[in-house]
Write a protein that holds these residues in place. Structure first.
Motif, PDB file in Angstrom:
ATOM      1  N   PHE A  58       0.874  -1.157   0.124  1.00 24.94           N
ATOM      2  CA  PHE A  58      -0.070  -0.202  -0.104  1.00 24.94           C
ATOM      3  C   PHE A  58       0.900   1.277  -0.075  1.00 24.94           C
ATOM      4  N   VAL A  59       0.306   2.371  -0.426  1.00 31.10           N
ATOM      5  CA  VAL A  59       0.903   3.469  -0.547  1.00 31.10           C
ATOM      6  C   VAL A  59      -0.045   4.595  -0.025  1.00 31.10           C
ATOM      7  N   LEU A  60       0.558   5.688   0.778  1.00 30.96           N
ATOM      8  CA  LEU A  60      -0.148   6.676   1.297  1.00 30.96           C
ATOM      9  C   LEU A  60       0.031   7.829   0.129  1.00 30.96           C
ATOM     10  N   ALA A  61      -0.887   8.349  -0.354  1.00 32.47           N
ATOM     11  CA  ALA A  61      -0.758   9.389  -1.591  1.00 32.47           C
ATOM     12  C   ALA A  61      -2.003  10.166  -1.548  1.00 32.47           C
ATOM     13  N   ASP A  62      -1.749  11.316  -2.361  1.00 28.89           N
ATOM     14  CA  ASP A  62      -2.852  12.008  -2.851  1.00 28.89           C
ATOM     15  C   ASP A  62      -3.140  11.698  -4.299  1.00 28.89           C
ATOM     16  N   GLY A  63      -4.188  10.829  -4.392  1.00 30.34           N
ATOM     17  CA  GLY A  63      -4.597  10.389  -5.566  1.00 30.34           C
ATOM     18  C   GLY A  63      -3.237   9.686  -6.378  1.00 30.34           C
ATOM     19  N   ASP A  64      -2.987  10.372  -7.608  1.00 33.09           N
ATOM     20  CA  ASP A  64      -1.553   9.526  -8.227  1.00 33.09           C
ATOM     21  C   ASP A  64      -0.388  10.391  -8.018  1.00 33.09           C
ATOM     22  N   GLU A  65      -0.604  11.419  -7.165  1.00 35.41           N
ATOM     23  CA  GLU A  65       0.741  12.097  -6.669  1.00 35.41           C
ATOM     24  C   GLU A  65       1.607  11.054  -6.199  1.00 35.41           C
TER      25      GLU A  65
END
Length: 177
Positions: A58-65
């Motif tokens: 998993f990643v923590l991101a703002d959408g595709d940022e």
């Protein structure tokens, strides 16, 4: 490895946890470099884990940022930890639990409590899949952090030498599901 404690940035409400994709690897490597300067793992290690068990990445991101954090976990043997910065040929034939290989946040994303969501997501997923526990090796004085997430430190005979490669403060920890 376990997340180093601390952080100064306020929570970023636009960030959320999502499944990791191959195009996230560069950002994951950068977060790892900032979070674990004494426990370097190269790009191939992260690509390897994503390819072996995408369900645990998993990643923590703002959408595709670009990712501001990540969690990597996969099926593994009980009372064992894979060597650092090593590409593994495959998952064990008879894994016994989920091994939480890494959880890290970019310094800008620390301190807002965003890790609880992904740790609980992993625990719920692992339990639904029939795994009895999650294990990890806590580093960077993170035993307290992991204890707050339901993990308990365990002394495992014969694991001392391998844990030494993770650092003097490394502790094997388990969370029963």
């Amino acid at each position: 490895m376990a997340l180093p404690e601390g952080g100064t940035e306020q929570p970023l409400s636009s960030l959320s946890w999502r499944p990791m994709r191959p195009d996230d690897i560069d950002a994951v490597v950068e977060v790892a470099r900032l979070s674990f300067p004494d426990h370097f793992e190269d790009r191939a290690c992260f690509q390897n884990r994503l390819a072996l068990y995408p369900r645990g990445c998993f990643v923590l991101a703002d959408g595709d940022e670009p990712a501001k954090g990540y969690l990597i976990a996969y099926p593994w043997r009980a009372e064992a930890a894979p060597p650092l910065n090593t590409v593994i040929e495959g998952l064990p034939a008879e894994p016994a639990l989920i091994y939480l290989h890494d959880l890290a946040l970019h310094p800008d994303a620390r301190g807002g409590g965003v890790t609880r969501a992904v740790v609980e997501r992993l625990a719920e997923q692992a339990e639904a899949d029939g795994w009895p526990a999650i294990a990890l090796v806590a580093v960077n004085d993170a035993v307290g952090f992991w204890t707050r997430h339901g993990f308990q430190a365990r002394d495992i005979a014969g694991l001392e030498e391998k844990l030494a490669s993770y650092g003097a403060d490394a502790r094997y920890m388990i969370r029963a599901l």
